[in-house]
Motif scaffolding. Structure first.
Motif, PDB file in Angstrom:
ATOM      1  N   GLY A 122     -30.861 -33.582  19.595  1.00 31.11           N
ATOM      2  CA  GLY A 122     -30.499 -34.442  20.712  1.00 31.11           C
ATOM      3  C   GLY A 122     -29.202 -35.201  20.529  1.00 31.11           C
ATOM      4  O   GLY A 122     -28.932 -36.167  21.266  1.00 31.11           O
ATOM      5  N   GLU A 123     -28.389 -34.806  19.560  1.00 26.71           N
ATOM      6  CA  GLU A 123     -27.150 -35.542  19.297  1.00 26.71           C
ATOM      7  C   GLU A 123     -26.024 -35.182  20.261  1.00 26.71           C
ATOM      8  O   GLU A 123     -25.097 -35.971  20.456  1.00 26.71           O
ATOM      9  CB  GLU A 123     -26.700 -35.271  17.859  1.00 26.71           C
ATOM     10  N   TYR A 124     -26.085 -34.005  20.864  1.00 22.45           N
ATOM     11  CA  TYR A 124     -25.017 -33.596  21.787  1.00 22.45           C
ATOM     12  C   TYR A 124     -25.349 -34.091  23.183  1.00 22.45           C
ATOM     13  O   TYR A 124     -26.442 -33.845  23.711  1.00 22.45           O
ATOM     14  CB  TYR A 124     -24.846 -32.072  21.777  1.00 22.45           C
ATOM     15  N   GLU A 125     -24.409 -34.782  23.780  1.00 26.89           N
ATOM     16  CA  GLU A 125     -24.667 -35.471  25.046  1.00 26.89           C
ATOM     17  C   GLU A 125     -24.081 -34.766  26.260  1.00 26.89           C
ATOM     18  O   GLU A 125     -24.450 -35.083  27.394  1.00 26.89           O
ATOM     19  CB  GLU A 125     -24.103 -36.896  24.965  1.00 26.89           C
ATOM     20  N   GLU A 126     -23.162 -33.809  26.042  1.00 23.51           N
ATOM     21  CA  GLU A 126     -22.521 -33.136  27.169  1.00 23.51           C
ATOM     22  C   GLU A 126     -22.227 -31.686  26.810  1.00 23.51           C
ATOM     23  O   GLU A 126     -21.865 -31.375  25.674  1.00 23.51           O
ATOM     24  CB  GLU A 126     -21.200 -33.811  27.544  1.00 23.51           C
ATOM     25  N   LEU A 127     -22.370 -30.825  27.788  1.00 20.16           N
ATOM     26  CA  LEU A 127     -21.951 -29.430  27.668  1.00 20.16           C
ATOM     27  C   LEU A 127     -20.738 -29.206  28.564  1.00 20.16           C
ATOM     28  O   LEU A 127     -20.784 -29.502  29.769  1.00 20.16           O
ATOM     29  CB  LEU A 127     -23.075 -28.481  28.088  1.00 20.16           C
ATOM     30  N   TYR A 128     -19.661 -28.696  27.986  1.00 22.20           N
ATOM     31  CA  TYR A 128     -18.490 -28.293  28.770  1.00 22.20           C
ATOM     32  C   TYR A 128     -18.558 -26.778  28.950  1.00 22.20           C
ATOM     33  O   TYR A 128     -18.423 -26.014  28.003  1.00 22.20           O
ATOM     34  CB  TYR A 128     -17.206 -28.714  28.064  1.00 22.20           C
ATOM     35  N   LEU A 129     -18.809 -26.372  30.184  1.00 25.39           N
ATOM     36  CA  LEU A 129     -19.043 -24.963  30.500  1.00 25.39           C
ATOM     37  C   LEU A 129     -17.983 -24.471  31.471  1.00 25.39           C
ATOM     38  O   LEU A 129     -17.804 -25.045  32.552  1.00 25.39           O
ATOM     39  CB  LEU A 129     -20.435 -24.802  31.111  1.00 25.39           C
ATOM     40  N   ASP A 130     -17.290 -23.418  31.077  1.00 23.32           N
ATOM     41  CA  ASP A 130     -16.207 -22.896  31.909  1.00 23.32           C
ATOM     42  C   ASP A 130     -16.779 -22.163  33.118  1.00 23.32           C
ATOM     43  O   ASP A 130     -17.203 -21.009  33.029  1.00 23.32           O
ATOM     44  CB  ASP A 130     -15.338 -21.948  31.083  1.00 23.32           C
ATOM     45  N   VAL A 131     -16.817 -22.864  34.248  1.00 18.33           N
ATOM     46  CA  VAL A 131     -17.326 -22.278  35.493  1.00 18.33           C
ATOM     47  C   VAL A 131     -16.202 -22.252  36.531  1.00 18.33           C
ATOM     48  O   VAL A 131     -16.357 -22.708  37.657  1.00 18.33           O
ATOM     49  CB  VAL A 131     -18.558 -23.052  36.021  1.00 18.33           C
ATOM     50  N   GLU A 132     -15.087 -21.696  36.116  1.00 19.83           N
ATOM     51  CA  GLU A 132     -13.940 -21.549  37.018  1.00 19.83           C
ATOM     52  C   GLU A 132     -14.390 -20.882  38.313  1.00 19.83           C
ATOM     53  O   GLU A 132     -15.097 -19.877  38.307  1.00 19.83           O
ATOM     54  CB  GLU A 132     -12.873 -20.689  36.338  1.00 19.83           C
ATOM     55  N   GLN A 133     -13.971 -21.453  39.445  1.00 20.20           N
ATOM     56  CA  GLN A 133     -14.407 -20.952  40.748  1.00 20.20           C
ATOM     57  C   GLN A 133     -13.231 -21.011  41.709  1.00 20.20           C
ATOM     58  O   GLN A 133     -12.747 -22.091  42.051  1.00 20.20           O
ATOM     59  CB  GLN A 133     -15.571 -21.795  41.290  1.00 20.20           C
ATOM     60  N   ASP A 134     -12.769 -19.856  42.164  1.00 19.95           N
ATOM     61  CA  ASP A 134     -11.608 -19.818  43.054  1.00 19.95           C
ATOM     62  C   ASP A 134     -11.998 -20.076  44.507  1.00 19.95           C
ATOM     63  O   ASP A 134     -11.242 -20.659  45.257  1.00 19.95           O
ATOM     64  CB  ASP A 134     -10.901 -18.471  42.928  1.00 19.95           C
ATOM     65  N   ASN A 135     -13.195 -19.612  44.895  1.00 22.05           N
ATOM     66  CA  ASN A 135     -13.641 -19.830  46.267  1.00 22.05           C
ATOM     67  C   ASN A 135     -15.164 -19.726  46.325  1.00 22.05           C
ATOM     68  O   ASN A 135     -15.813 -19.300  45.372  1.00 22.05           O
ATOM     69  CB  ASN A 135     -12.974 -18.835  47.236  1.00 22.05           C
ATOM     70  N   TRP A 136     -15.719 -20.112  47.464  1.00 23.42           N
ATOM     71  CA  TRP A 136     -17.168 -20.182  47.619  1.00 23.42           C
ATOM     72  C   TRP A 136     -17.828 -18.822  47.391  1.00 23.42           C
ATOM     73  O   TRP A 136     -18.907 -18.717  46.800  1.00 23.42           O
ATOM     74  CB  TRP A 136     -17.505 -20.694  49.024  1.00 23.42           C
ATOM     75  N   GLN A 138     -16.884 -16.280  45.574  1.00 26.82           N
ATOM     76  CA  GLN A 138     -16.516 -15.572  44.351  1.00 26.82           C
ATOM     77  C   GLN A 138     -17.741 -15.021  43.636  1.00 26.82           C
ATOM     78  O   GLN A 138     -18.819 -15.620  43.630  1.00 26.82           O
ATOM     79  CB  GLN A 138     -15.765 -16.512  43.408  1.00 26.82           C
ATOM     80  N   THR A 139     -17.569 -13.846  43.025  1.00 26.54           N
ATOM     81  CA  THR A 139     -18.662 -13.210  42.292  1.00 26.54           C
ATOM     82  C   THR A 139     -19.144 -14.105  41.153  1.00 26.54           C
ATOM     83  O   THR A 139     -18.343 -14.688  40.422  1.00 26.54           O
ATOM     84  CB  THR A 139     -18.191 -11.856  41.724  1.00 26.54           C
ATOM     85  N   GLU A 140     -20.444 -14.192  41.005  1.00 29.43           N
ATOM     86  CA  GLU A 140     -21.028 -15.012  39.954  1.00 29.43           C
ATOM     87  C   GLU A 140     -20.663 -14.473  38.574  1.00 29.43           C
ATOM     88  O   GLU A 140     -20.613 -13.265  38.357  1.00 29.43           O
ATOM     89  CB  GLU A 140     -22.542 -15.028  40.121  1.00 29.43           C
ATOM     90  N   THR A 141     -20.413 -15.376  37.635  1.00 26.01           N
ATOM     91  CA  THR A 141     -20.047 -15.010  36.276  1.00 26.01           C
ATOM     92  C   THR A 141     -21.210 -15.289  35.320  1.00 26.01           C
ATOM     93  O   THR A 141     -22.161 -15.997  35.681  1.00 26.01           O
ATOM     94  CB  THR A 141     -18.832 -15.816  35.797  1.00 26.01           C
ATOM     95  N   PRO A 142     -21.157 -14.770  34.078  1.00 23.36           N
ATOM     96  CA  PRO A 142     -22.190 -15.128  33.098  1.00 23.36           C
ATOM     97  C   PRO A 142     -22.309 -16.633  32.890  1.00 23.36           C
ATOM     98  O   PRO A 142     -23.414 -17.137  32.645  1.00 23.36           O
ATOM     99  CB  PRO A 142     -21.704 -14.427  31.825  1.00 23.36           C
ATOM    100  N   ALA A 143     -21.195 -17.364  32.997  1.00 20.50           N
ATOM    101  CA  ALA A 143     -21.250 -18.821  32.834  1.00 20.50           C
ATOM    102  C   ALA A 143     -22.073 -19.466  33.942  1.00 20.50           C
ATOM    103  O   ALA A 143     -22.828 -20.426  33.696  1.00 20.50           O
ATOM    104  CB  ALA A 143     -19.835 -19.396  32.820  1.00 20.50           C
ATOM    105  N   HIS A 144     -21.962 -18.973  35.170  1.00 22.13           N
ATOM    106  CA  HIS A 144     -22.753 -19.525  36.264  1.00 22.13           C
ATOM    107  C   HIS A 144     -24.243 -19.246  36.049  1.00 22.13           C
ATOM    108  O   HIS A 144     -25.086 -20.118  36.296  1.00 22.13           O
ATOM    109  CB  HIS A 144     -22.300 -18.935  37.599  1.00 22.13           C
TER     110      HIS A 144
END
Length: 415
Positions: A122-136, A138-144
């Protein structure tokens, strides 16, 4: 590119990540076209490539920052000897270390177990996840897909997006990146020259395109920066014409907007030339105006200026020149014949990351691409070069690709 470049990029991203956070970036995987047949070639996620140098699908990069300690793990696909007989070898751990500069390499099959152990205290408080999105749409990625599963399993850990941080890093190019763009431009030049040397009236646009493709494939380049635009006559007035299946008639100008990609880095060049090898008087007149707009825009490039301000320079030049030949009467009429912006950033994406509002700084690589589109005359002209911004102004990385009327006519006369 040397592995130290990736080490340095990760170091700079770690400086931007807060304490008690971790970041995940996914290489992605090729979507399936039909049945068991994926689209090919695989195009790796550019943010993942920027930070790791690894272009193999199914890979994952994990960066964790806790109590002043930084941990970097790379997960790659390990397959059995039987699988290798069908689909080929994957990167060995030693190869992945050599490319990325990351010491700790694990099989991607271990990812969920490793992540669970990382989070159990429980020590990690935030996840930074690359969910780059160009438009509504857009094809879903593994990150999504991962984001949905992660919220279900760890609802107390908020997900942040590191994309704005990575954009700032990627915008300014280092020497290795500029070298890759130069190589992509060298190969693109070969393809353009081959097209000019084989152009003739009556050929299909895709026949001309095939000469460009041959130049790329014969030098080991499988990845185009974007779908090539090969537009004859009035079709050149359509900005993103990519059908490339019509006959190029006697007297047509041909607009070719295309580029190779090397190491993921794009070239983006447009040249317009007469299919016969000789400009008509009217074609030359309009072409020279586009060149004047290009030179005026070049002269304005310097650190601190924005892309919107460069576009204003282009439009001012057009207003003056088009009124002089009687094509328009008022400045506002420029938009009838020029309806896009003159520049965008260039790099791992053809339209690379970064806001058009950001002032340019040394190391930014941009396009300069003025155009004129006179649909009523069946004439579309665009000329595009790629430049790197310097402290003194700029360097034109594609200056040796012929673009003057005399150079084009001389080259095509020797077919």
């Amino acid at each position: 590119m040397e592995s130290q470049a990736y080490v340095e990029r990760r170091r700079r991203l770690f400086e931007l990540l807060p304490e008690r956070s971790f970041a995940l970036l996914f290489a992605g995987q090729a979507p399936y076209m039909s049945g068991d047949h994926p689209y090919s070639p695989f195009h790796v996620n550019r943010n993942f490539l920027y930070l790791s140098g690894i272009a193999q699908e199914h890979s994952i990069l994990l960066l964790a920052k806790l109590d002043g300690q930084e941990q970097t793990l790379l997960f790659t696909e390990h397959v059995s000897p039987t699988e290798e007989k069908w689909t080929g070898k994957r990167l060995s751990d030693d190869q992945a270390r050599s490319i990325s500069g990351i010491e700790t390499i694990q099989d991607v099959a271990q990812f969920e177990g490793t992540l669970g152990r990382l989070l159990r205290t429980g020590e990690y408080e935030e996840l930074y996840l690359d969910v780059e999105q160009d438009n509504w749409a857009q094809t879903e990625t593994p990150a999504h897909r991962f984001a949905r599963a992660f919220r279900d399993k760890y609802p107390a850990v908020p997900i942040r997006n590191p994309y704005p941080l990575i954009c700032r890093l990627r915008s300014v190019k280092d020497e290795g990146e500029i070298a890759q763009i130069r190589e992509a431009l060298r190969i693109t030049k070969d393809g353009i020259l081959r097209m000019m040397q084989h152009a003739k009236p009556g050929m299909k646009e895709y026949e001309l395109e095939a000469h460009f493709d041959y130049a790329l494939r014969s030098q080991g380049v499988r990845e185009h920066a974007f779908p090539s635009i090969i537009a004859g006559g009035e079709r050149a007035t359509v900005l993103h014409y990519v059908t490339n299946d019509q006959t190029i008639a006697e007297g047509d100008l041909v607009l070719c907007d295309l580029g190779a990609a090397v190491g993921g880095y794009s070239a983006d060049i447009t040249r317009t030339f007469p299919i016969t090898g000789k400009f008509t008087d009217r074609q030359r007149q309009l072409y020279e105006i586009v060149l004047k707009a290009m030179e005026a825009t070049f002269a304005a490039i310097r650190p601190g200026i924005t892309l919107a301000e460069l576009n204003d320079v282009t439009k001012i030049t057009y207003a003056r020149e088009l009124k002089a030949i009687g094509l328009i009467q008022e400045d506002s009429e420029v938009s009838r014949y020029y309806y896009h912006s003159v520049s965008h950033r260039l790099g791992l994406d053809t339209h690379d990351v970064g806001s058009p509002k950001w002032p340019l700084q040394p190391g930014d690589v941009i396009t300069v691409e003025p155009g004129l589109y006179v649909a009523e005359e069946g004439i579309g002209i665009r000329i595009e070069d790629d430049v790197v911004v310097t402290a003194e102004g700029y360097i034109n990385l594609s200056e040796d690709i012929p673009k003057s009327v005399d150079d084009i006519e001389r080259l095509m006369a020797n077919r």
